[in-house]
Design an enzyme around this catalytic site. Structure first.
Site, PDB file in Angstrom:
ATOM      1  N   CYS A 361       9.804  -2.767  -4.885  1.00 28.29           N
ATOM      2  CA  CYS A 361      10.493  -3.062  -6.138  1.00 28.29           C
ATOM      3  C   CYS A 361       9.478  -3.057  -7.261  1.00 28.29           C
ATOM      4  CB  CYS A 361      11.184  -4.408  -6.057  1.00 28.29           C
ATOM      5  SG  CYS A 361      12.286  -4.469  -4.668  1.00 28.29           S
ATOM      6  N   TYR A 390      -9.625   3.221   2.607  1.00 27.80           N
ATOM      7  CA  TYR A 390      -9.007   2.407   1.562  1.00 27.80           C
ATOM      8  C   TYR A 390      -7.486   2.508   1.554  1.00 27.80           C
ATOM      9  CZ  TYR A 390     -13.892   2.478   0.241  1.00 27.80           C
ATOM     10  OH  TYR A 390     -15.255   2.369   0.284  1.00 27.80           O
TER      11      TYR A 390
END
Ligand SMILES: *Cc1c(COP(=O)(O)O)cnc(C)c1O
Length: 431
Positions: A361, A390
């Site tokens: 969201c 990463y």
């Protein structure tokens, strides 16, 4: 293909290290991190060999384990004879659990807490890389309390701009990391360090940035560091034999990226340093480098299942996947480029320009904008390449999404190295 471990199988599917990615998605579920163990070992061996050939004994590459950190990867580092960088008690603990010999670990970070310092000393971490004066005082005090002498490197900022992204440039004078040479503070730090009886100063560290392609970045950095070592030798009459030039060699995320020939680059740095040392009338230091990304990035591939394909007529198209910034925050953080392939039909003609977005969201939850794909159908598998660095190490549980599993691949085997988080895992610490 972007990398030699990516191929297309006879069934037309995308293969990674010889395994059918669509079959792996069906077996292990998505989102899924794949890691090519063969490539990780090749990359580690490439660095080890380059160091032996270019720098000789005493010099060694260290794996910057923040790039991808879990038990199995420390076992592999141990088996391959790599030292490691760690940046937290969590990484130290993970390495311990893997049986990694911690005398071969270098403890970084710009703000080690007293707790971290005591923990690292108790576990026998070999070397601390000290960022600043306050930290140095804390390490000296805690070493004193424990009746120890702690070996350290001082992290300095050589004032080099490596021409990489601002967010990953770390060697400039105004960086949050390290102590500046230019301002005279580094010299003061050396004098102070040498006055501390519980500290053994081995030498210096610097790290100018990440995703570095610039031809002579490490040469320019070494010039500044060698001159500084020479000045310290003349002024303080101490040997300071170790120089750690940090990590940062760049990798190829998309076709337009360059490719660094790392052994050739290391050999050039070594030759440059030997000449500089001769000119400065000083011994060649023992050299370390700390690659993270260039060890694991191209060993990684993330698989997602396609959900909604939304076309906003006249505006743009979205392809939503079942992961996103929770498993790969790098586009949201740095605008990083990635190559996205439709694993079911990697060779089909691209006919849809779309943003590949996650399920969080958050409008910024974009895996990659402006991707050209064969229009995917709900349920097909998307692959994002070069996600070994990463991604898992930066993953979060935002929106209470469980972190994906990591499946390691060898030529003839796939195995789970990190289990997928369960819904129970998500509430484990809730009281
Ligand atoms: C992040 C980091 C590295 C590794 O950088 P890569 O770009 O992944 O090679 C090495 N040393 C230090 C101090 C770092 O902060």
């Amino acid at each position: 293909m972007l990398s030699s471990n990516l191929t297309v199988g006879e069934n037309g599917h995308l293969f990674f290290r010889g395994h059918d990615t669509v079959a792996l998605a069906a077996e292990y579920g998505t989102p899924l991190y794949l890691l090519d163990e063969v490539r990780i070992r090749e990359n580690m061996r490439m660095y080890r060999r380059a160091f032996q050939e270019s720098f000789g004994p005493g010099s060694a590459p260290l794996y910057a384990s923040k790039a991808n950190c879990f038990k199995r990867i420390y076992e592999i580092a141990r088996e391959e004879g790599m030292g490691i960088d760690v940046v937290s008690s969590g990484e130290i603990y993970t390495a311990m659990q893997a049986g990694f010999p911690l005398e071969n670990a270098w403890f970084h970070s710009n703000n080690k807490t007293d707790w971290d310092i005591a923990f690292a000393m108790d576990q026998g971490v070999g070397h601390f890389v000290v960022d600043n004066r306050e930290e140095l005082d804390a390490i000296a005090r805690i070493a004193g309390e424990k009746g120890k002498t702690q070996k350290i490197l001082l992290r300095l900022t050589p004032g080099i701009d490596p021409h990489t992204y601002e967010a990953v440039a770390t060697g400039k004078v105004d960086s949050k990391f390290g102590t500046a040479i230019e301002t005279g503070q580094a010299k003061e730090m050396v004098a102070y360090t040498l006055s501390l009886p519980t500290i053994e100063l081995e030498g210096f560290h610097c790290h100018v940035g990440s995703q570095v392609f610039g031809e002579d970045v490490y040469e320019r950095t070494s010039d500044i560091m060698l001159e500084f070592i020479r000045e310290c030798r003349d002024r303080f009459h101490v040997p300071l034999p170790v120089l750690d030039l940090g990590g940062g060699y760049g990798v190829r995320y998309v076709d337009r990226d360059g490719e660094v020939d790392i052994p050739a680059a290391i050999s050039r740095v070594a030759r440059h340093m030997q000449q500089a040392c001769a000119r400065l009338d000083m011994a060649m230091p023992q050299v370390h480098m700390e690659p993270g990304r260039s060890i694991v990035a191209d060993a990684g591939l993330t698989l997602y299942t396609v959900g909604t394909v939304k076309k906003i007529t006249g505006y743009k198209n979205y392809v939503s996947v079942d992961g996103g910034m929770t498993d790969n925050p790098r586009y949201a953080l740095y605008g990083s480029a990635y190559t996205v392939l439709l694993a079911d039909r990697p060779e089909a003609k691209p006919d849809l320009r779309c943003d590949v977005v996650g399920r969080c969201c958050e409008s910024g939850d974009i895996v990659q904008p402006d991707v050209d794909l064969p229009e995917p159908r709900r349920g097909e598998i998307l692959a994002v390449c070069t996600t070994g660095a990463y991604n898992y190490s930066m993953a979060s549980n935002y929106n209470r999404l469980p972190r994906p599993a990591t499946v390691m691949l060898t030529e003839d085997r796939a195995y789970v190295a990190v289990r997928r988080e369960s819904l129970e895992d998500l509430v484990r610490n809730d009281i």
